[in-house]
Design a protein around this motif. Structure first.
Motif, mmCIF file in Angstrom:
data_model
loop_
_atom_site.group_PDB
_atom_site.id
_atom_site.type_symbol
_atom_site.label_atom_id
_atom_site.label_comp_id
_atom_site.label_asym_id
_atom_site.label_seq_id
_atom_site.Cartn_x
_atom_site.Cartn_y
_atom_site.Cartn_z
ATOM 1 N N GLN A 1 -9.097 4.603 11.297
ATOM 2 C CA GLN A 1 -10.320 3.807 11.413
ATOM 3 C C GLN A 1 -10.319 2.302 9.662
ATOM 4 O OE1 GLN A 1 -13.958 6.709 9.898
ATOM 5 N NE2 GLN A 1 -15.260 5.035 9.752
ATOM 6 N N ILE A 2 -9.721 3.181 9.014
ATOM 7 C CA ILE A 2 -10.178 1.943 7.911
ATOM 8 C C ILE A 2 -8.967 0.347 8.571
ATOM 9 C CG2 ILE A 2 -8.685 0.745 6.121
ATOM 10 C CD1 ILE A 2 -9.508 3.855 4.301
ATOM 11 N N TRP A 3 -7.944 1.056 8.819
ATOM 12 C CA TRP A 3 -7.107 -0.169 10.371
ATOM 13 C C TRP A 3 -7.719 -0.706 11.153
ATOM 14 C CZ3 TRP A 3 -1.135 -1.135 10.280
ATOM 15 C CH2 TRP A 3 -0.601 -0.945 10.063
ATOM 16 N N GLU A 4 -9.176 -0.021 11.464
ATOM 17 C CA GLU A 4 -9.745 -0.689 12.884
ATOM 18 C C GLU A 4 -10.642 -1.498 12.417
ATOM 19 O OE1 GLU A 4 -12.240 0.288 16.312
ATOM 20 O OE2 GLU A 4 -10.334 1.162 15.902
ATOM 21 N N GLU A 5 -11.075 -1.250 11.133
ATOM 22 C CA GLU A 5 -12.273 -2.040 10.102
ATOM 23 C C GLU A 5 -12.069 -3.008 9.293
ATOM 24 O OE1 GLU A 5 -13.824 0.666 7.774
ATOM 25 O OE2 GLU A 5 -15.159 1.799 8.886
ATOM 26 N N LYS A 6 -10.445 -3.176 9.313
ATOM 27 C CA LYS A 6 -10.320 -4.302 8.079
ATOM 28 C C LYS A 6 -9.350 -5.094 9.696
ATOM 29 C CE LYS A 6 -9.656 -1.922 4.178
ATOM 30 N NZ LYS A 6 -10.312 -2.635 2.683
ATOM 31 N N GLY A 7 -9.354 -5.029 10.823
ATOM 32 C CA GLY A 7 -7.953 -5.511 11.878
ATOM 33 C C GLY A 7 -6.964 -5.694 11.385
ATOM 34 N N LEU A 8 -6.316 -4.529 11.140
ATOM 35 C CA LEU A 8 -4.870 -4.317 10.453
ATOM 36 C C LEU A 8 -4.057 -4.070 11.914
ATOM 37 C CD1 LEU A 8 -4.934 -2.935 6.910
ATOM 38 C CD2 LEU A 8 -5.186 -4.757 7.366
ATOM 39 N N SER A 9 -2.451 -4.587 11.085
ATOM 40 C CA SER A 9 -1.760 -4.419 12.590
ATOM 41 C C SER A 9 -0.082 -3.542 11.580
ATOM 42 C CB SER A 9 -1.139 -5.024 13.157
ATOM 43 O OG SER A 9 -1.233 -6.537 12.862
ATOM 44 N N GLN A 10 0.813 -4.024 12.584
ATOM 45 C CA GLN A 10 1.816 -3.515 11.576
ATOM 46 C C GLN A 10 2.609 -4.697 11.722
ATOM 47 O OE1 GLN A 10 3.727 -0.439 11.784
ATOM 48 N NE2 GLN A 10 4.748 -1.430 10.579
ATOM 49 N N LEU B 1 1.642 -4.897 7.773
ATOM 50 C CA LEU B 1 2.164 -3.933 7.294
ATOM 51 C C LEU B 1 3.850 -4.297 6.904
ATOM 52 C CD1 LEU B 1 2.582 -0.856 5.824
ATOM 53 C CD2 LEU B 1 3.701 0.352 8.046
ATOM 54 N N ASN B 2 4.216 -4.966 7.815
ATOM 55 C CA ASN B 2 5.668 -5.234 7.460
ATOM 56 C C ASN B 2 5.638 -6.637 6.442
ATOM 57 O OD1 ASN B 2 6.582 -4.056 9.416
ATOM 58 N ND2 ASN B 2 6.809 -4.964 10.826
ATOM 59 N N GLU B 3 4.623 -7.173 7.046
ATOM 60 C CA GLU B 3 4.074 -8.974 5.618
ATOM 61 C C GLU B 3 3.661 -7.898 4.234
ATOM 62 O OE1 GLU B 3 1.366 -11.104 7.011
ATOM 63 O OE2 GLU B 3 2.492 -11.670 9.041
ATOM 64 N N ALA B 4 3.177 -7.320 4.412
ATOM 65 C CA ALA B 4 3.724 -6.978 2.687
ATOM 66 C C ALA B 4 4.372 -6.149 2.436
ATOM 67 C CB ALA B 4 2.122 -5.754 3.028
ATOM 68 N N LEU B 5 5.233 -5.505 3.296
ATOM 69 C CA LEU B 5 6.426 -4.767 2.671
ATOM 70 C C LEU B 5 7.438 -5.801 2.524
ATOM 71 C CD1 LEU B 5 7.155 -2.148 5.365
ATOM 72 C CD2 LEU B 5 6.537 -1.775 3.018
ATOM 73 N N GLU B 6 7.830 -6.816 2.858
ATOM 74 C CA GLU B 6 8.431 -8.276 2.157
ATOM 75 C C GLU B 6 8.385 -9.451 1.476
ATOM 76 O OE1 GLU B 6 8.776 -10.993 6.431
ATOM 77 O OE2 GLU B 6 9.916 -8.572 6.881
ATOM 78 N N GLN B 7 7.113 -9.358 1.147
ATOM 79 C CA GLN B 7 6.059 -9.584 -0.305
ATOM 80 C C GLN B 7 7.472 -9.244 -1.917
ATOM 81 O OE1 GLN B 7 1.596 -9.960 -0.470
ATOM 82 N NE2 GLN B 7 1.973 -10.458 1.162
ATOM 83 N N HIS B 8 7.113 -10.082 -2.623
ATOM 84 C CA HIS B 8 8.096 -9.290 -3.966
ATOM 85 C C HIS B 8 6.566 -9.439 -4.948
ATOM 86 C CE1 HIS B 8 11.707 -8.942 -2.111
ATOM 87 N NE2 HIS B 8 11.760 -10.568 -1.999
ATOM 88 N N LYS B 9 5.747 -8.761 -5.164
ATOM 89 C CA LYS B 9 5.090 -8.294 -6.431
ATOM 90 C C LYS B 9 4.908 -8.122 -7.747
ATOM 91 C CE LYS B 9 1.049 -8.340 -3.227
ATOM 92 N NZ LYS B 9 -0.440 -8.581 -2.285
ATOM 93 N N ARG B 10 6.469 -8.070 -8.275
ATOM 94 C CA ARG B 10 7.058 -7.544 -8.304
ATOM 95 C C ARG B 10 6.799 -8.549 -10.523
ATOM 96 N NH1 ARG B 10 12.288 -8.088 -6.497
ATOM 97 N NH2 ARG B 10 12.328 -6.188 -5.501
ATOM 98 N N THR B 11 5.892 -7.885 -11.292
ATOM 99 C CA THR B 11 5.531 -8.044 -12.784
ATOM 100 C C THR B 11 6.462 -9.083 -13.379
ATOM 101 O OG1 THR B 11 3.715 -6.531 -12.750
ATOM 102 C CG2 THR B 11 4.273 -8.647 -15.179
ATOM 103 N N HIS B 12 6.369 -10.478 -13.372
ATOM 104 C CA HIS B 12 7.801 -11.341 -14.270
ATOM 105 C C HIS B 12 7.601 -11.021 -15.464
ATOM 106 C CE1 HIS B 12 9.188 -12.786 -10.312
ATOM 107 N NE2 HIS B 12 8.131 -13.370 -10.318
ATOM 108 N N TYR B 13 8.427 -10.627 -16.279
ATOM 109 C CA TYR B 13 8.388 -10.490 -17.734
ATOM 110 C C TYR B 13 9.518 -11.750 -18.335
ATOM 111 C CZ TYR B 13 6.336 -6.282 -16.645
ATOM 112 O OH TYR B 13 6.254 -4.875 -16.321
#
Length: 59
Positions: free
Chosen positions: A35-44, A47-59
């Motif tokens: 239901q959440i995926w449908e409401e937000k218009g999300l797709s596979q 998800l793949n794009e999010a998995l490929e992003q590097h969101k590490r904190t740089h110290y």
């Protein structure tokens, strides 16, 4: 929840009931996520794009 039954359950019965409850709640979570995926218009692809992003904190 199993303790609500007055009948004494054996170990196999307890495990079967636990599995039924686990499956029930897992389906509830899956349905809610769908239901959440449908409401937000999300797709596979999203998800793949999010998995490929590097969101590490740089110290």
């Amino acid at each position: 929840m199993i303790r609500l039954f007055e009948k004494q359950l054996n170990a196999r019965q307890e495990e079967e009931i636990k599995k039924l409850l686990t499956d029930y709640f897992a389906k509830q979570i899956d349905d809610e996520m769908d239901q959440i995926w449908e409401e937000k218009g999300l797709s596979q692809e999203h998800l793949n794009e999010a998995l490929e992003q590097h969101k590490r904190t740089h110290y």
